[in-house]
Structures are given as C-alpha cells and as structure tokens.
Design an enzyme around this catalytic site. Structure first.
Site, PDB file in Angstrom:
ATOM      1  N   GLY A  21      69.442 -11.418  31.687  1.00 43.17           N
ATOM      2  CA  GLY A  21      69.114 -11.401  30.267  1.00 43.17           C
ATOM      3  C   GLY A  21      67.634 -11.487  29.992  1.00 43.17           C
ATOM      4  O   GLY A  21      66.802 -11.481  30.906  1.00 43.17           O
ATOM      5  N   SER A  80      67.565 -11.852  35.711  1.00 38.68           N
ATOM      6  CA  SER A  80      68.497 -10.835  36.172  1.00 38.68           C
ATOM      7  C   SER A  80      69.651 -10.623  35.209  1.00 38.68           C
ATOM      8  O   SER A  80      70.271  -9.566  35.210  1.00 38.68           O
ATOM      9  CB  SER A  80      69.046 -11.239  37.546  1.00 38.68           C
ATOM     10  OG  SER A  80      69.709 -12.497  37.463  1.00 38.68           O
ATOM     11  N   VAL A 122      64.809 -13.423  27.031  1.00 37.63           N
ATOM     12  CA  VAL A 122      64.638 -14.431  25.989  1.00 37.63           C
ATOM     13  C   VAL A 122      63.477 -14.022  25.098  1.00 37.63           C
ATOM     14  O   VAL A 122      62.396 -13.690  25.588  1.00 37.63           O
ATOM     15  CB  VAL A 122      64.370 -15.833  26.585  1.00 37.63           C
ATOM     16  CG1 VAL A 122      64.188 -16.864  25.470  1.00 37.63           C
ATOM     17  CG2 VAL A 122      65.504 -16.256  27.493  1.00 37.63           C
ATOM     18  N   ASP A 125      72.256 -29.036  39.543  1.00 40.67           N
ATOM     19  CA  ASP A 125      71.149 -28.093  39.762  1.00 40.67           C
ATOM     20  C   ASP A 125      69.887 -28.572  39.053  1.00 40.67           C
ATOM     21  O   ASP A 125      69.183 -27.784  38.421  1.00 40.67           O
ATOM     22  CB  ASP A 125      71.542 -26.698  39.270  1.00 40.67           C
ATOM     23  CG  ASP A 125      70.588 -25.616  39.766  1.00 40.67           C
ATOM     24  OD1 ASP A 125      69.896 -25.860  40.775  1.00 40.67           O
ATOM     25  OD2 ASP A 125      70.535 -24.537  39.151  1.00 40.67           O
ATOM     26  N   LYS A 168      62.280 -13.320  31.116  1.00 34.63           N
ATOM     27  CA  LYS A 168      63.222 -12.318  31.596  1.00 34.63           C
ATOM     28  C   LYS A 168      63.894 -12.827  32.851  1.00 34.63           C
ATOM     29  O   LYS A 168      63.323 -13.619  33.598  1.00 34.63           O
ATOM     30  CB  LYS A 168      62.508 -10.993  31.902  1.00 34.63           C
ATOM     31  CG  LYS A 168      62.080 -10.198  30.683  1.00 34.63           C
ATOM     32  CD  LYS A 168      61.497  -8.851  31.104  1.00 34.63           C
ATOM     33  CE  LYS A 168      61.114  -8.017  29.897  1.00 34.63           C
ATOM     34  NZ  LYS A 168      60.562  -6.696  30.292  1.00 34.63           N
TER      35      LYS A 168
END
Length: 606
Positions: free
Chosen positions: A37, A35, A39, A151, A33
C-alpha cells in the site's frame, strides 16, 4: 431496461449522498510506501485535522494477508488507548461484495522511533524515561486484553515531536484465551530477529507469553540509550552469541526452556561467559534505568517483570501511578473466531466489511436490523479518491511538490454525509467538562524559581536542523497532561455501536453533541438493546477513568494564553526538570512542544 438503469442510478446517487465520505478528505502528499500500500497525508475537511490515509490494495490476493489486515483493524478498534495508534475512520468501498482496496484513516504521526533514534544524539534522561513509560503503559493495556503484539521494534512505534509515542502494526499480534492451548505454530512469525526473545530464537513451534513483548521493549530501550541496536544478529547463532556476550551464559535450567534443539545444544556447549555490568555497557545512563533494563532483558522469561510490575519500578517514581494506568477487558473469543477455523476469501471479505461498518453507525444499524442494501454501489467520491492516490504515487518521485487532483464536479456527491461523529460540517465540537485535569489554582501555588528560569532562558540555544524531538511533555499525576488546545479525546474501546453510546461519552475520539435523559421504560429498552450487542460491557461509562478529554479551550484563545497554560503545567511537574520548564516559558511559542525542524514525511507504513 433503461428505466431500471435510471432507477438504479438514482438509488445509487441517493445512497452515496447519504453515506459516501471520500470527499471528506483532501489528499496532500505521499508520506510512505510499502509492498501492500501507500500512505498519504490528508486534511479532514469536517474537522480540519491532519490525518494519514493508508490505501491497502489487492487485500484478497492472498488470504493470509487479508486475515492479517482483518486482525489489525479489529484489534485497533478494540484497543483504544492514548499510546496505541488510532483508526479514525475506514472509507466505504464502492461495493461491499466486490471491493479489492480499502482506505484506512489514522491519526497523523510525524515519524517513528527508528528515525528519532537516528536523528537525535542529544536526547536526555527525561526523554528516555518518558519513552519507556509510554511503551510499558501501552503494553500493560495490551496484555490485560490478553493480546501479545509479537512484533515490537522501533519502526513499529510512531512518534511526534512532542515526544508522544504510539504502538502500531498489530498484523502479527495474537489473542490468547484461557481455555485454548498456548502453543501455536509460528509459520507467520517473521518479526525482526534483533528484538526476538531468546526462547524464540530458531523456534517455529513454541509457547508464547507476554514475556516476549517485555524482551522486545528491553531491546528497544537499550537502543534508545545507545543510539544503535543492542543485538544486531546476522543469524540465530550470531544472535545467541551477542545475547550471551552481554548477559552471560544462561543456566542449564534456563537453556532447557529453549524450544529449538539446535539452539539448545549450542548454548549447552558454549564456553562459560560472565555477564558484562550494564553500567559498563551504558556508562551515561541513569543507574535506576539500568536496574530495570536488567530485569527486562532477563534470559529466562520467568525472571522478566510484567508491564504492570515494570511500571511500579523505582525508575518511574513520581511519574507513574500503576493503579491509575488503564487496563482493558479481555477480548472475547467471538471477536477472533475466524482464527480457529478454515475461512475463505469471501468469509474474510464479509468480516472486513463488518469492521468497516463499525465506522458508519447508520449503516451498522441498518445491517444489524437486516435492512442494509449491500448491493448498492457508490462510485463517485471513492473513484476520485483512487485517482488522487494514483496521481500522487506516479509523481511522488519527481522533483518539486506534487499538487493533488481537485474534484471536477464538486456537487457530486453532496456534502450531506453521515460520519461517525455528531459534529456538524464546518462546525466545532462542543467541549466536555473534565474533572480530572490539573487545577490552575493549585498550580499557581507551587513554588517556582523564576530567576532560575530566566537564567535558563538565556542559555537556551536553537535546536540543530536535524533534531526531531523537543523537550519532554508535562505530566499530571502519572498521566500525560494534554494540551488545553489538543482536540483529541480517548476512551477505552467497547463493542457498542457508536450511535447507541451514551451522549456524554466519547465515541471514536469525538464527543457527542449533548447529554440526553431517558425515561425508565426507554432506558430499559436501551439496555436490552445494548445487551444484544455486548452483554458483557458495562453500559454507564461516564465515570470511566481512562477518558482523556480536551479542556481549557475557553482559557486559551491566543498563543500567549496557550504558553501560560503549558508553563503552569510544567511548573506542576515533579521530576521533569527546570530545563523543560524554561523551554515552555521561552519566547516564540510553546517551545516545549517542538524544538527544531520537524521532518514531515515518514518511511513507516501505519
């Protein structure tokens, strides 16, 4: 009016029965989980394959978030590589012009590198080498496409128990073009400070080069060696202190390249620090790995190697063959034209819709021909799928397993759906002949000490319950030797619609049914049509050296046969070690793939 509504409903039902595909996936459980969505793991009923489905909700609430989602799904379509996570499918939304959520289907990975580092204190030198090899191989492919990830960190590297790593989360990535300035405003650059290159510390207006990703890979590799982050800075000043404590005070020439004035002044006024020998910092590491790590963590970006140069380092002797590692054609400016102009939510919605059509070849064909019916709705399966996700989200925190909701009306929509693969429902894909795989005859002739293997088998102990990683997977001439029963195939991306690729090529990880021959006139028309979509892409990719196809299925009909095949591959491996071969030959299955309990579920969002 009633007749018009009835006609509309009939059209919707007919349209959805042709193209709707949410009923293709059977949701299992929530595995992550975030912010933006949730999965869930699921079963692809068409192939029987386990997948991860990421629901991204309210994607157009903020245009910056929508642009990030568009950027990621576009890059993952264009960057097709075995060490980069694959989008297998994107579900059709209920309405092309009004949707808010999207469902993206990924290949299922069991964990991420962050969890692997935490859960495994018995990783070997072979593990370390294999991890770095995969990351650099992926980075070479990404950088040859003129893409910078920006990133990279352990949580953005997915992992399986067979030591396979895949880079994910390209939301902050950028594409560099030769005719555009390389200086950008880093307002959205919120990557974790611990893995950020020193030239970016405290800087929001900076030139960026592939060297920033190389630094991140060095930090990740050092974390794998140590079992903890190398530079866990609490702020910019603390970050610079940690860097200089290990690497020593940089030269004035190097300091002058730091963009942030405060950081530059701080480094200039810093007392002279000598560098700490890496052999002292990492006493148990392979000396060759430390020499490469010193290059990756050079304070001056000019002194860091490229990913291709790093793969040629002596540390990977006998493992990597740089000339065979996949490269990617540079991404065209048209693909990311939206990055250079002001766009509205409707612009982004249309561009995301266009990306979704890439996974639905018939709809894409209709769209390109101007015959798509964008106003049609197809609610049934998507609505049911949404309810399944909501049910799992509400109950995921409760004790005991949560059973997913089942369809109440299995006949709606019908199962005659069109997918991005030519595999018939309930059938198995046909196999390709792979000419680049290991020859079993030559494998049998390799000298092998069976007595040593038997001795190793007696000394094998059961893995600890918390252990995630098994022994390192085998290699074939610098490439990962794929299991004979592994159903996945990979191909470098093209911009061609799936329905128009050669029947012998691999499209989106699946094989086409058969090869067809074309008359010269028809072939000329086909090539003309190709040029309409992708004039710069070569048409014949049958000889693409980057295709990795499933092979040997006919020779591996049962578990024992699979073990024999895997053991032969291990016998042919140079430098992996006898212990890994012993694990493969040990009774109880192909032990080299999984040792110990695999933690099913992950906190990482794809």
């Amino acid at each position: 009016m009633q007749q018009d509504n009835r006609k509309k409903n009939n059209l919707e039902m007919e349209f959805f029965s042709d193209y709707g595909d949410a009923n293709r996936f059977k949701v299992q459980e929530v595995i992550g989980k975030g912010s933006y969505g949730v999965v869930c793991s699921a079963i692809d009923t068409l192939t029987g394959e386990k997948v991860a489905i990421k629901k991204i909700h309210d994607i157009f609430e903020h245009i910056s978030d929508a642009a990030r989602i568009l950027r990621e799904i576009k890059l993952l379509r264009l960057l097709r590589h075995p060490d980069i996570v694959e989008i297998k499918h994107i579900m059709l939304p209920p309405s092309r012009r009004e949707f808010k959520d999207i469902y993206v289907v990924f290949e299922l990975m069991e964990s991420d590198l962050h969890q692997v580092i935490k859960a495994n204190d018995d990783l070997t030198r072979e593990h370390y080498q294999f991890f770095l090899y995969q990351l650099l191989r992926a980075l070479k492919y990404i950088h040859t496409a003129n893409v910078y990830h920006r990133d990279l960190k352990p949580k953005n590297i997915l992992a399986n128990a067979n030591c396979k790593l895949k880079i994910c989360d390209f939301g902050l990535a950028r594409v560099a073009f030769n005719d555009t300035p390389t200086t950008i405003f880093w307002t959205d650059y919120v990557a974790t400070r611990w893995y950020r290159a020193p030239e970016l510390c405290g800087s929001f207006y900076s030139k960026y080069t592939p060297a920033i990703d190389i630094w991140s890979i060095g930090c990740i590799f050092a974390e794998v060696l140590m079992g903890k982050p190398l530079f866990p800075g609490k702020n910019v000043v603390h970050q610079l202190d940690l860097m200089t404590d290990l690497l020593g005070t940089p030269s004035l020439d190097t300091i002058s390249r730091v963009r942030n004035e405060k950081a530059r002044r701080y480094l200039t006024s810093m007392r002279k620090k000598p560098p700490i020998p890496f052999a002292q910092k990492f006493p148990n590491a392979d000396p060759l790995s430390l020499k490469l790590l010193e290059r990756l963590l050079a304070f001056d970006p000019k002194d860091r190697p490229t990913a291709e140069e790093a793969l040629a380092d002596p540390y990977f002797k006998g493992l990597a063959k740089v000339e065979r590692e996949p490269s990617c054609q540079p991404i065209t400016k048209m693909e990311f034209e939206f990055e250079r102009r002001k766009v509205t939510k409707e612009d982004i919605r249309e561009l995301i819709s266009r990306e979704i059509l890439e996974y639905h070849p018939q709809l894409l064909k209709d769209h390109m021909n101007g015959a798509d019916k964008a106003s049609f709705l197809y609610p049934s399966a998507v609505d049911q799928f949404r309810r399944q996700f909501a049910h799992l989200e509400e109950n995921s925190g409760k004790t005991g397993p949560v059973a997913p909701l089942e369809r109440k009306h299995a006949s709606l929509p019908r199962s005659t759906v069109i997918h991005s693969t030519a595999v018939a429902r309930g059938g198995q894909p046909k196999l390709m002949n792979n000419t680049n795989t290991l020859n079993p005859e030559t494998t049998q002739n390799i000298p092998f000490n069976h007595a040593t293997i038997q001795a190793q088998q007696r000394n094998l102990s059961a893995a600890k319950p918390s252990t995630f990683m098994g022994p390192v997977a085998p290699f074939d001439n610098g490439r990962i030797s794929r299991d004979a029963y592994d159903p996945r195939s990979f191909i470098r991306s093209t911009n061609l619609p799936f329905s128009q690729q050669s029947a012998a090529t691999v499209a989106m990880g699946k094989q086409q049914e058969r090869r067809t021959t074309m008359e010269p006139e028809k072939q000329a028309r086909q090539i003309s049509q190709y040029n309409r979509y992708a004039p710069d892409v070569a048409i014949n990719i049958d000889n693409n050296p980057f295709i990795m196809a499933r092979t040997g299925m006919n020779k591996a009909e049962n578990i024992s046969d699979r073990i024999i095949i895997d053991t032969n591959l291990l016998q042919a491996t140079a430098g992996i070690g006898v212990a890994a071969a012993a694990a493969a030959a040990a009774p109880g299955g192909s032990a080299h793939r999984k040792v110990g309990a695999v933690r099913y579920g992950m906190s990482k969002m794809y």
